[in-house]
Design an enzyme around this catalytic site. Structure first.
Site, PDB file in Angstrom:
ATOM      1  CB  THR A  88      31.989 -54.194  23.086  1.00  0.00           C
ATOM      2  OG1 THR A  88      32.719 -54.259  22.129  1.00  0.00           O
ATOM      3  CG2 THR A  88      30.864 -54.788  23.062  1.00  0.00           C
TER       4      THR A  88
ATOM      5  NE  ARG B 261      42.047 -46.427  24.984  1.00  0.00           N
ATOM      6  CZ  ARG B 261      42.267 -47.626  24.443  1.00  0.00           C
ATOM      7  NH1 ARG B 261      43.258 -48.346  25.057  1.00  0.00           N
ATOM      8  NH2 ARG B 261      41.679 -48.963  23.948  1.00  0.00           N
TER       9      ARG B 261
ATOM     10  CE  LYS C  93      38.851 -61.830  29.721  1.00  0.00           C
ATOM     11  NZ  LYS C  93      37.866 -61.490  28.690  1.00  0.00           N
TER      12      LYS C  93
ATOM     13  CB  ILE D  35      27.079 -68.593  32.180  1.00  0.00           C
ATOM     14  CG1 ILE D  35      27.128 -68.188  30.927  1.00  0.00           C
ATOM     15  CG2 ILE D  35      26.703 -68.904  33.042  1.00  0.00           C
ATOM     16  CD1 ILE D  35      27.992 -69.455  30.521  1.00  0.00           C
TER      17      ILE D  35
ATOM     18  CG  ASP E 118      39.470 -64.766  27.754  1.00  0.00           C
ATOM     19  OD1 ASP E 118      39.378 -63.927  28.878  1.00  0.00           O
ATOM     20  OD2 ASP E 118      38.993 -65.914  27.799  1.00  0.00           O
TER      21      ASP E 118
ATOM     22  CE  LYS F 137      37.159 -65.419  30.527  1.00  0.00           C
ATOM     23  NZ  LYS F 137      36.358 -65.781  28.591  1.00  0.00           N
TER      24      LYS F 137
ATOM     25  N   GLY G 290      29.895 -60.598  24.498  1.00  0.00           N
ATOM     26  CA  GLY G 290      28.700 -59.363  23.752  1.00  0.00           C
ATOM     27  C   GLY G 290      28.437 -58.494  24.496  1.00  0.00           C
TER      28      GLY G 290
HETATM   29  N1  HSE Z   1      37.714 -63.405  24.613  1.00  0.00           N
HETATM   30  C1  HSE Z   1      36.583 -63.441  25.245  1.00  0.00           C
HETATM   31  C2  HSE Z   1      36.254 -64.765  24.719  1.00  0.00           C
HETATM   32  C3  HSE Z   1      35.440 -62.898  25.876  1.00  0.00           C
HETATM   33  O1  HSE Z   1      36.010 -65.274  23.758  1.00  0.00           O
HETATM   34  O2  HSE Z   1      35.661 -65.666  25.530  1.00  0.00           O
HETATM   35  C4  HSE Z   1      34.577 -62.763  26.543  1.00  0.00           C
HETATM   36  O3  HSE Z   1      35.523 -63.487  28.042  1.00  0.00           O
END
Ligand code: HSE
Length: 436
Positions: A13, A45, A105, A136, A201, A205, A302
């Site tokens: 993506t 891959r 990240k 951002i 996640d 960050k 995205g």
């Molecule tokens: N899985 C992450 C989110 C993708 O939903 O923010 C972007 O880091």
């Protein structure tokens, strides 16, 4: 015009988005850098997979080492995700004197201290704008735009999937699993959606943002992390009745005693701009001691939104090429030699207000029993709601907003509340932040 050759590790993506944006904006990017930026090679891959970009002019390979060992490639862009083989490949690229751009990240949060040191040793850049909050430019803002400030605190919606789920639960009353599936189909969710839902996640960050804010080495293991899987539609509704929204926030705050780093569901007043950031959008509020509160908002995931951040890093590197000045921006915004091991507070020592929901029997004295436990623990109450059950035999709910209290006092008060005869089940507690 001089050409800069870029090699991509990963053509999914974000890789596809990067190729597309470099193509559609090639003229502006050349005017901004003085270089023609060309993706000459990419590893993937499965070469038979359908791509979102045109690959006619890109040499494709299944072997990522073909990319990093190509002597013509000056910038390697790692978009594979995961810790290995991404880490080894990046180390190998840095050791060859190549600049590296990554959106990874998990890798920066877990291994950034080592990777930045290796990049510095080889006098090359390891750039990671796309790792936090997608498109951002928050790294740019913190390392450069806000560099005059001491940072008091920052708070961010930094996982789009989690925000999408909470928004759909509130707006449509949708079931958790259905919304998650939709986010996966849209390409927002992590390969393992637990990373989104359980806050891992966001913790990756937040850990990076905290180091950028306070000038300390990355400390992922010290981020208190709580996901959204226990947030119920009931809590979302009651929060709204009290004038709040529930958001999954990453918060880093400097206190006299040390640094708070935490990710958890949080009630925030609905009038705050960040309370109205919905769907997959991300936003970060940064409070500087000179500028005051600043808000950064945009798409957190995205293809082209993340590509926007990847290419911004490529442009920064192009601007340094052939420039021997040594005043490049340090990886975490503070000189490497000036990073400090600041004390980081445990969650027990963090002070916040709380939303509480206690299931109780509907009988006289229940409210008094709960409020006296809170009073005995030095906790004062800001607002109270009592929700009668609509169905005979079901629980009544007592909902309270408290003033600020140290977490350990709340934990011991809740233990006592749950032991009261009138309490019929586990209490729910969600931290509240005024973000002022
Ligand atoms: N899985 C992450 C989110 C993708 O939903 O923010 C972007 O880091």
């Amino acid at each position: 015009m001089n050409v800069v050759k870029v090699g991509l590790l990963g053509l999914g993506t974000v890789g596809g988005g990067t190729v597309n944006v470099l193509t559609k904006n090639s003229s502006d990017i050349s005017r901004r850098t003085g270089y023609q930026v060309v993706v000459s090679k990419a590893s993937a891959r499965d070469l038979s997979r359908l791509r979102i970009c045109d690959t006619d002019d890109i040499q494709l390979t299944t072997n990522p080492e073909d990319v990093i060992n190509d002597p013509e490639i000056q910038i390697v862009v790692e978009l594979m995700g995961g810790e290995e083989p991404a880490k080894s490949l990046i180390l190998a690229a840095l050791a060859q004197g190549k600049h590296v751009v990554t959106a990874n990240k998990a890798l920066i949060a877990n291994h950034g201290n080592e990777l930045f040191a290796v990049a510095a040793k080889h006098n090359v850049t390891l750039a990671y704008e796309a790792a936090i909050a997608g498109g951002i430019p928050i790294v740019k803002a913190m390392r450069e735009g806000l560099t005059a400030n001491g940072i008091d605190w920052l708070a961010g919606i930094i996982n789009g999937t989690g925000n999408f789920i909470l928004t759909e639960m509130r707006d449509k009353g949708s079931a958790f699993a259905d919304v998650l599936k939709e986010a996966q189909e849209l390409g927002y969710a992590e390969a393992d959606p637990e990373y989104d839902v359980e806050g891992i996640d966001a913790a990756h960050k937040l850990c990076i943002l905290a180091s950028l804010a306070f000038g300390m080495p990355l400390n992922l293991e010290r981020v208190y992390t709580e996901g959204i899987s226990k947030v119920t539609p009931l809590d979302v509704t009651y929060a709204e009745e009290l004038g709040y929204r529930i958001k999954h926030l990453g918060i880093a705050r400097r206190r006299n005693e040390g640094i708070e780093m935490r990710v958890h569901p949080t009630l925030i007043p609905e009038k705050r701009l960040i309370a109205n950031v919905d769907g997959v959008m991300n936003a970060v509020v940064v409070k500087g001691n000179a500028v005051g509160s600043t808000l950064y908002y945009g798409a957190g995931a995205g293809a082209e939104a993340t590509a926007s951040a990847v290419i911004a890093d490529i442009v920064d590197i192009c601007r340094q090429l052939g420039n021997t000045s040594s005043n490049a921006v340090p990886a975490l915004g503070f000189l490497d030699t000036e990073l400090k091991d600041l004390p980081i507070l445990s969650i027990e020592d963090v002070e916040t207000a709380f939303y509480l929901r206690v299931p109780v029997e509907d009988k006289p004295g229940v409210m008094a029993a709960i409020t006296s436990v809170l009073a005995n623990n030095g906790i004062s109450i800001e607002a109270v709601l009592q929700k009668e059950s609509e169905h005979h035999g079901e629980n009544t709910q007592v909902i309270l907003l408290t003033n600020c209290v140290v977490e350990k006092s709340m934990v011991s008060a809740l233990k006592e509340i749950e032991l009261l005869d009138s309490t019929t089940g586990a209490a729910t507690r969600i931290r509240v932040e005024s973000l002022q």
